[in-house]
Design a protein around this motif. Structure first.
Motif, PDB file in Angstrom:
ATOM      1  N   LEU A   1      -3.885  -3.054  -2.219  1.00  0.00           N
ATOM      2  CA  LEU A   1      -3.437  -2.389  -3.440  1.00  0.00           C
ATOM      3  C   LEU A   1      -3.289  -0.886  -3.239  1.00  0.00           C
ATOM      4  O   LEU A   1      -2.357  -0.263  -3.779  1.00  0.00           O
ATOM      5  CB  LEU A   1      -4.419  -2.684  -4.577  1.00  0.00           C
ATOM      6  CG  LEU A   1      -4.471  -4.144  -5.042  1.00  0.00           C
ATOM      7  CD1 LEU A   1      -5.636  -4.348  -6.011  1.00  0.00           C
ATOM      8  CD2 LEU A   1      -3.151  -4.547  -5.700  1.00  0.00           C
ATOM      9  N   ALA A   2      -4.191  -0.292  -2.466  1.00  0.00           N
ATOM     10  CA  ALA A   2      -4.110   1.147  -2.221  1.00  0.00           C
ATOM     11  C   ALA A   2      -2.858   1.488  -1.417  1.00  0.00           C
ATOM     12  O   ALA A   2      -2.150   2.454  -1.729  1.00  0.00           O
ATOM     13  CB  ALA A   2      -5.357   1.627  -1.483  1.00  0.00           C
ATOM     14  N   GLU A   3      -2.558   0.682  -0.397  1.00  0.00           N
ATOM     15  CA  GLU A   3      -1.360   0.976   0.388  1.00  0.00           C
ATOM     16  C   GLU A   3      -0.098   0.755  -0.447  1.00  0.00           C
ATOM     17  O   GLU A   3       0.882   1.496  -0.312  1.00  0.00           O
ATOM     18  CB  GLU A   3      -1.312   0.147   1.667  1.00  0.00           C
ATOM     19  CG  GLU A   3      -0.187   0.631   2.578  1.00  0.00           C
ATOM     20  CD  GLU A   3      -0.057  -0.118   3.880  1.00  0.00           C
ATOM     21  OE1 GLU A   3       1.048  -0.655   4.123  1.00  0.00           O
ATOM     22  OE2 GLU A   3      -1.035  -0.160   4.656  1.00  0.00           O
TER      23      GLU A   3
ATOM     24  N   GLY B   1      -8.720   6.106  -6.607  1.00  0.00           N
ATOM     25  CA  GLY B   1      -9.051   7.332  -5.901  1.00  0.00           C
ATOM     26  C   GLY B   1      -7.955   7.746  -4.939  1.00  0.00           C
ATOM     27  O   GLY B   1      -7.626   8.936  -4.821  1.00  0.00           O
ATOM     28  N   THR B   2      -7.379   6.768  -4.249  1.00  0.00           N
ATOM     29  CA  THR B   2      -6.264   7.066  -3.342  1.00  0.00           C
ATOM     30  C   THR B   2      -5.063   7.578  -4.126  1.00  0.00           C
ATOM     31  O   THR B   2      -4.420   8.573  -3.745  1.00  0.00           O
ATOM     32  CB  THR B   2      -5.877   5.805  -2.550  1.00  0.00           C
ATOM     33  OG1 THR B   2      -6.944   5.493  -1.643  1.00  0.00           O
ATOM     34  CG2 THR B   2      -4.594   6.016  -1.769  1.00  0.00           C
ATOM     35  N   ARG B   3      -4.764   6.929  -5.223  1.00  0.00           N
ATOM     36  CA  ARG B   3      -3.640   7.386  -6.047  1.00  0.00           C
ATOM     37  C   ARG B   3      -3.888   8.810  -6.559  1.00  0.00           C
ATOM     38  O   ARG B   3      -2.974   9.657  -6.559  1.00  0.00           O
ATOM     39  CB  ARG B   3      -3.433   6.423  -7.216  1.00  0.00           C
ATOM     40  CG  ARG B   3      -2.179   6.719  -8.044  1.00  0.00           C
ATOM     41  CD  ARG B   3      -2.007   5.723  -9.162  1.00  0.00           C
ATOM     42  NE  ARG B   3      -1.490   4.444  -8.689  1.00  0.00           N
ATOM     43  CZ  ARG B   3      -2.165   3.314  -8.696  1.00  0.00           C
ATOM     44  NH1 ARG B   3      -3.408   3.281  -9.152  1.00  0.00           N
ATOM     45  NH2 ARG B   3      -1.613   2.196  -8.260  1.00  0.00           N
ATOM     46  N   ALA B   4      -5.122   9.108  -6.927  1.00  0.00           N
ATOM     47  CA  ALA B   4      -5.452  10.433  -7.466  1.00  0.00           C
ATOM     48  C   ALA B   4      -5.301  11.530  -6.425  1.00  0.00           C
ATOM     49  O   ALA B   4      -4.746  12.600  -6.704  1.00  0.00           O
ATOM     50  CB  ALA B   4      -6.877  10.427  -8.017  1.00  0.00           C
ATOM     51  N   ILE B   5      -5.776  11.287  -5.204  1.00  0.00           N
ATOM     52  CA  ILE B   5      -5.670  12.344  -4.195  1.00  0.00           C
ATOM     53  C   ILE B   5      -4.226  12.513  -3.729  1.00  0.00           C
ATOM     54  O   ILE B   5      -3.797  13.629  -3.403  1.00  0.00           O
ATOM     55  CB  ILE B   5      -6.624  12.084  -3.009  1.00  0.00           C
ATOM     56  CG1 ILE B   5      -6.818  13.383  -2.208  1.00  0.00           C
ATOM     57  CG2 ILE B   5      -6.145  10.947  -2.120  1.00  0.00           C
ATOM     58  CD1 ILE B   5      -7.935  13.303  -1.169  1.00  0.00           C
TER      59      ILE B   5
ATOM     60  N   ARG C   1       2.771   3.511  -0.895  1.00  0.00           N
ATOM     61  CA  ARG C   1       4.177   3.229  -0.605  1.00  0.00           C
ATOM     62  C   ARG C   1       5.074   3.529  -1.811  1.00  0.00           C
ATOM     63  O   ARG C   1       6.189   4.038  -1.658  1.00  0.00           O
ATOM     64  CB  ARG C   1       4.347   1.767  -0.176  1.00  0.00           C
ATOM     65  CG  ARG C   1       3.856   1.493   1.224  1.00  0.00           C
ATOM     66  CD  ARG C   1       4.083   0.030   1.621  1.00  0.00           C
ATOM     67  NE  ARG C   1       3.822  -0.142   3.029  1.00  0.00           N
ATOM     68  CZ  ARG C   1       4.695   0.104   3.992  1.00  0.00           C
ATOM     69  NH1 ARG C   1       5.892   0.542   3.685  1.00  0.00           N
ATOM     70  NH2 ARG C   1       4.388  -0.085   5.253  1.00  0.00           N
ATOM     71  N   ALA C   2       4.585   3.233  -3.004  1.00  0.00           N
ATOM     72  CA  ALA C   2       5.368   3.534  -4.205  1.00  0.00           C
ATOM     73  C   ALA C   2       5.562   5.040  -4.340  1.00  0.00           C
ATOM     74  O   ALA C   2       6.660   5.509  -4.701  1.00  0.00           O
ATOM     75  CB  ALA C   2       4.660   2.966  -5.430  1.00  0.00           C
TER      76      ALA C   2
END
Length: 325
Positions: free
Chosen positions: A144-146, A90-94, A150-151
């Protein structure tokens, strides 16, 4: 600007902080989320879900700024894969929706959960823990979300990372795990405690820290937004003092509470409700979770009020909400 997770404990504090600073705020909430924390804020409320990419693209449309605070904050769940999906994918998606939408600047709400506690001295932003070493599904999801954020920052996403410690205060509607400690202690249902500690901070100070991060933070940097390092025994004593009661006197070793955690988790697997004490919470309690927020104070101009005031505001809100007598 868009604030995700806006109806929650920290999210609603963020909405108040940013609207108070003159920002026009769009508040992203899930359809099933209660909205009372947003009453009177003047925010534009839109529905969306971290697991629905289309709703995220619609929410960020036309926004210059994003504060992504939405997360599944539970130390125990019957569905760990769902928590991982929400917090990581979800974090990657937003973040991708924000990049595609041309958002100029982002603040991502991470956590001190991504940092490794130290027995020697409070940990700072350099004490990164690896995902495989993180205790429990929530901490692992935040690591993992952070890492994902960062990537994306390395690829040019204009994101600053905020790492709150342990916020307490008003509008803890759920409540959070620390809020539950306050409620249980206030109700006299914590006759004993374990020898651990937390970094306590008023939720409104954390929200102000996000505003400072948006204005002054360096892209790709992380900033601990904390308060004061407090032993759990001192926290419980302060709750008792403010309520005119006697604090708990019995200190138990973590191992002695493990059977209670086993029983609580067994019941939770049946009821679906989060247990008050879990194995992961006790594993975390083996170390004092003390942190050093010097970097945010130096670079952002961040400040926090005394932790006792945060306890008082939390107690007053819980009392007004009927959660404690």
């Amino acid at each position: 600007m868009l604030i995700s997770g806006a109806s929650g404990f920290l999210g609603s504090a963020l909405v108040r902080s940013f609207t108070g600073a003159g920002f026009a705020v769009r508040a992203l909430v899930r359809r099933e989320s209660p909205r009372q924390n947003l009453s009177g804020t003047g925010a534009e409320v839109v529905e969306g879900d971290l697991n629905d990419a289309a709703s995220l693209r619609a929410a960020v449309s036309g926004m210059r700024y994003l504060v992504h605070a939405a997360a599944d904050y539970r130390l125990w769940t019957r569905e760990p894969a769902a928590l991982l999906r929400t917090n990581v994918e979800g974090t990657r998606a937003i973040m991708r929706a924000a990049a595609e939408g041309g958002v100029e600047r982002i603040v991502y709400t991470s956590s001190v959960a991504v940092l490794k506690p130290s027995q020697a001295e409070p940990s700072d932003e350099t004490a990164t823990v690896e995902a495989h070493a993180a205790v429990g599904i929530y901490k692992r999801s935040k690591v993992l979300a952070e890492e994902a954020v960062r990537a994306l920052a390395d690829d040019g996403l204009p994101v600053v990372i905020a790492n709150p410690s342990t916020p307490i205060g008003p509008r803890d509607i759920r409540p959070t795990p620390t809020g539950r400690i306050i409620v249980e202690a206030a109700a006299g249902r914590m006759p004993a405690y374990v020898d651990t500690g937390l970094n306590l901070v008023h939720v409104d100070d954390v929200a102000e820290g996000h505003l400072l991060a948006l204005r002054h933070g360096r892209i790709g940097e992380r900033y601990i937004l904390g308060g004061e390092n407090v032993a759990l025994s001192d926290m419980l004593a302060e709750i008792a003092r403010q309520l005119g009661r006697r604090p708990p006197r019995v200190k138990l070793p973590v191992g002695a509470v493990m059977p209670l955690a086993a029983a609580a988790e067994a019941m939770s697997r049946f009821t679906g409700k989060e247990p008050f004490v879990s194995f992961d919470a006790l594993r975390m309690a083996r170390q004092r979770m003390f942190f050093d927020d010097t970097k945010a104070r130096r670079d952002l101009g961040y400040r926090s009020r005394p932790w006792q005031e945060a306890v008082g505001d939390a107690l007053a809100w819980f009392r007004a909400a009927g959660m404690i007598a």
